[in-house]
Every structure is written in C-alpha cells, then in structure tokens.
Enzyme design. Structure first.
Site, PDB file in Angstrom:
ATOM      1  N   GLY A  34       0.868  -1.182   0.173  1.00  0.00           N
ATOM      2  CA  GLY A  34       0.035  -0.078  -0.058  1.00  0.00           C
ATOM      3  C   GLY A  34       0.777   1.193  -0.207  1.00  0.00           C
ATOM      4  O   GLY A  34       2.116   1.408  -0.024  1.00  0.00           O
ATOM      5  N   PHE A  35       0.074   2.205  -0.009  1.00  0.00           N
ATOM      6  CA  PHE A  35       0.872   3.662  -0.046  1.00  0.00           C
ATOM      7  C   PHE A  35       1.723   3.975   1.245  1.00  0.00           C
ATOM      8  O   PHE A  35       2.934   4.099   1.029  1.00  0.00           O
ATOM      9  CB  PHE A  35      -0.153   4.887   0.053  1.00  0.00           C
ATOM     10  CG  PHE A  35       0.060   6.221   0.364  1.00  0.00           C
ATOM     11  CD1 PHE A  35       1.105   6.601  -0.541  1.00  0.00           C
ATOM     12  CD2 PHE A  35      -0.496   6.969   1.022  1.00  0.00           C
ATOM     13  CE1 PHE A  35       1.464   7.993  -0.159  1.00  0.00           C
ATOM     14  CE2 PHE A  35      -0.141   8.247   1.392  1.00  0.00           C
ATOM     15  CZ  PHE A  35       1.038   8.740   0.707  1.00  0.00           C
ATOM     16  N   THR A  88      -6.358  -3.478  -2.171  1.00  0.00           N
ATOM     17  CA  THR A  88      -5.882  -2.042  -2.712  1.00  0.00           C
ATOM     18  C   THR A  88      -4.410  -1.563  -3.017  1.00  0.00           C
ATOM     19  O   THR A  88      -4.171  -0.691  -3.636  1.00  0.00           O
ATOM     20  CB  THR A  88      -6.547  -0.773  -1.690  1.00  0.00           C
ATOM     21  OG1 THR A  88      -6.009  -1.164  -0.592  1.00  0.00           O
ATOM     22  CG2 THR A  88      -7.985  -1.135  -1.545  1.00  0.00           C
ATOM     23  N   TYR A 141     -15.627   1.914   7.624  1.00  0.00           N
ATOM     24  CA  TYR A 141     -14.136   2.232   7.922  1.00  0.00           C
ATOM     25  C   TYR A 141     -14.029   2.592   9.465  1.00  0.00           C
ATOM     26  O   TYR A 141     -13.215   2.110  10.123  1.00  0.00           O
ATOM     27  CB  TYR A 141     -13.746   3.368   7.071  1.00  0.00           C
ATOM     28  CG  TYR A 141     -12.144   3.616   7.154  1.00  0.00           C
ATOM     29  CD1 TYR A 141     -11.266   2.594   6.792  1.00  0.00           C
ATOM     30  CD2 TYR A 141     -11.836   4.815   7.510  1.00  0.00           C
ATOM     31  CE1 TYR A 141      -9.875   2.951   6.653  1.00  0.00           C
ATOM     32  CE2 TYR A 141     -10.400   5.222   7.619  1.00  0.00           C
ATOM     33  CZ  TYR A 141      -9.643   4.403   7.219  1.00  0.00           C
ATOM     34  OH  TYR A 141      -8.289   4.746   7.322  1.00  0.00           O
ATOM     35  N   THR A 154      -3.010  12.168   4.531  1.00  0.00           N
ATOM     36  CA  THR A 154      -1.534  11.837   4.248  1.00  0.00           C
ATOM     37  C   THR A 154      -1.276  11.649   2.623  1.00  0.00           C
ATOM     38  O   THR A 154      -2.212  11.230   1.951  1.00  0.00           O
ATOM     39  CB  THR A 154      -0.690  10.493   4.626  1.00  0.00           C
ATOM     40  OG1 THR A 154      -1.281  10.736   6.173  1.00  0.00           O
ATOM     41  CG2 THR A 154       0.671  10.709   4.651  1.00  0.00           C
TER      42      THR A 154
END
Ligand code: UDP
Length: 320
Positions: free
Chosen positions: A10-11, A35, A152, A182
């Site tokens: 992920g990021f 994702t 979430y 972020t």
C-alpha cells in the site's frame, strides 16, 4: 530487527518498508492486493533483506492452516493493512470491517507469539465529524455507527479496542497511531482521494471536482513526515493513541488552489454533491506527538505537492 509489515504494497506500507530497510532492518511484507499495488514494491525485487508474501491477514498466520504461513521470528509488527480511501472502503465494505477486526486480531496474535512490538495504523476517522476542534487524543469522537463511512470508522475503532485489550490483558507492547490525511508519491492515482484526484485532474486539464461547497477542511501530511512519526511512536513507551498528522488546516477550495499553483494548471472547478457524513473539519492537536516523540511535520503543503508531482506525471504518461 526483523519486521513484519502488513499492507506492505500500500501507499504507507511501501514507504514504511523502504524506511525500515534504510535503517538496516530485515522486512517481511504481506499484502493481498485488495488495494495495494505490486509496483509499489517493484524496486525491492533484488533486495536480499526484503521478503514478500501474498497473504490476506484475515487468515490466521500460523503453520497449522491449509497452505499455512507463519512469518517466523519477528521483532516488530506494523499493521498497515486496510482499504483507506472512501471510495475503496465503500466498494470493499465487508472486507474493510473484516480486516479491522479478524485481520487486526491475527496480526496481534503474531506479535504476541513472538513477543514482538506492535504498531497499528489507526485514523482520524475515529473522531468522525468532530465537535471538538482541533482534535485531541482524549476526544471520544462523533461517529455515525451505521452510515456508509461506518465500515471504515468502526473497523478502526474496534481495532483500537482490540489493540488496547491485547496490551492490557496480554501485555503486548502496542502503539496506536491516529493518522490524518496523508499524501505523496504512491498514493493511488485513481483511489478517489482529494489530493490524488486534484493532481490528476489538474495535470489532465480536467475540472477539479469539489464536493459540497469546498469549505470543509482537512490537514494534509506529507508521507515522509508521517512515516517519521510512526517510527518514533514505534520506539516510544506510549501505549495510548497518538495523533500523527500535519496541523496545517486547509479548506478543500484552498487545497484546489494550491494544486492549481503547483501544477500551473488552468483547470476549472466543478462542484459536486458532498458525500454522506463527510466530516466538516479535521485538524490534529499534535501536542502529544511533539512532547512525547519530539516529532512535528516539516514539509508544508506546497512543498509536498511539488515533491509529489513527478509521480503523478508518470502515472498520467503511463495511462496515455
Ligand atoms: N473531496 C473533494 N473532491 C474530490 C475528492 C474529495 O472535494 O475529488 C473532498 C471530500 O469530500 C472530503 C475531502 O475532500 O471533504 C477529503 O476527502 P478524501 O477522500 O481525500 O479523504 P477523507 O478525509 O474524506 O477520508
């Protein structure tokens, strides 16, 4: 140290992986690519201190299960796995609830088994649409438990409860980072978040989509600052949640303006409906991080956007 990072593709997970490797640690990264993207880790293909395993953390990590996987002795677990952008967690609603409950529990079990430290990536969404401003860690939040965002928000809140229970009942050395918005390179160009949307729209010359009237605020932290905060928290003795974010607060209209300036784009603005329960204001009080961790962000929005530009340009070229 040998470090396990869930959501490594992920990021944030991929940037954290880079940081741990740069510090000389060995990293085992896991991701199910719900994702995440393999290309975020492609540059590590020949890195001998990095191992990768495609795995869904909702499946227990022990050798006893079918095609079982046990990460082996580890010193630290960073639990970064979860869909995180609103369109993605709405698309993966049940999976998001599952990873923040069963997934977090499985990751905690690994930390307990190997007496490893544990840091959980929690979120400012724990504060919901906050009635207190800026948000201090002591604030319990104002969350709609059944709205679309609840998949979430409540998964992250449940994770926080689980993490505290493993700390209090089982003595696991846990840490909770409440991460605010972020951005930076590797933010997925089409995951629907505001910075990625605006940068891609500006570079294409398309209108920037402002949801609502654009007066809602967010506080944007550049990824390098964020990762530095996480690492400091991981080394600290603090077990209660700590806000990690940039207290510079911008309306979405100001954010659009900043993107237009950095890109030199002449894109117009296009107003679209505000998503349900979209928080009105979001700004961290980072007194705790400043005091306990000696941390504060260094990179202002304009500079962070400029640093992100090459990545988003390369995504645009790849799509052309
Ligand atoms: N937003 C927007 N245009 C977009 C994407 C998002 O105006 O193309 C708004 C969104 O409604 C929210 C803010 O920008 O008020 C931040 O949205 P994001 O999805 O990045 O993250 P959130 O903080 O809501 O989780």
């Amino acid at each position: 140290m040998r470090v396990l990072i869930t959501g490594a593709a992920g990021f944030l997970g991929s940037h954290l992986t880079d940081r741990m490797l740069a510090e000389g640690h060995a990293v085992i990264g896991i991701d199910n690519f719900a994702t995440g993207a393999a290309e975020n880790l492609a540059h590590l293909a020949h890195e001998p201190r990095f191992e990768f395993r495609e795995w869904d953390i909702c499946v227990p990590m022990n050798a006893g299960t079918k095609n079982g996987f046990d990460p082996g002795t580890i010193d630290y677990v960073f639990n970064m796995a979860s869909p995180a952008s609103p369109p993605e967690y709405l698309r993966l609603a049940i999976e998001t609830l599952e990873v923040g409950s069963t997934g977090t529990r499985n990751a905690l079990d690994v930390a307990e088994r190997y007496s490893a430290g544990f840091l959980h990536a929690s979120t400012s969404e724990c504060y919901g649409d906050p009635l207190e401003h800026p948000q201090r860690e002591e604030y319990w939040g104002h969350v709609n438990p059944i709205g679309p965002r609840s998949v979430y928000d409540e998964s992250k809140r449940f994770s926080e409860a689980l993490v505290m229970a493993y700390h209090r009942s089982r003595g696991v050395n846990t840490h909770l980072a409440r991460i605010f918005n972020t951005y930076g390179p590797r933010l997925h160009p089409s995951d629907g978040r505001v910075i990625s949307n605006f940068l891609m729209q500006a570079l294409r010359g398309d209108p920037l989509t402002i949801y609502g009237d654009g007066s809602q605020t967010r506080s944007f932290c550049y990824v390098d600052d964020l990762i530095d905060g996480l690492v400091r928290l991981a080394h600290s003795g603090e077990h209660l949640p700590v806000n990690i974010g940039n207290p510079g607060e911008f309306t979405i209209l100001e954010c659009a303006q900043a993107v237009l300036e950095v890109t030199g784009s002449k894109s117009a603005l296009k107003f679209e409906p505000l998503p349900v329960d979209d928080p009105t204001r979001r700004c961290p009080d980072i007194t705790k991080a400043r005091t306990l961790l000696g941390w504060e962000p260094r990179i202002p929005l304009e500079e962070g956007l400029a640093r992100s530009l090459d990545y988003f340009k390369s995504k645009l070229e790849a799509a052309a």
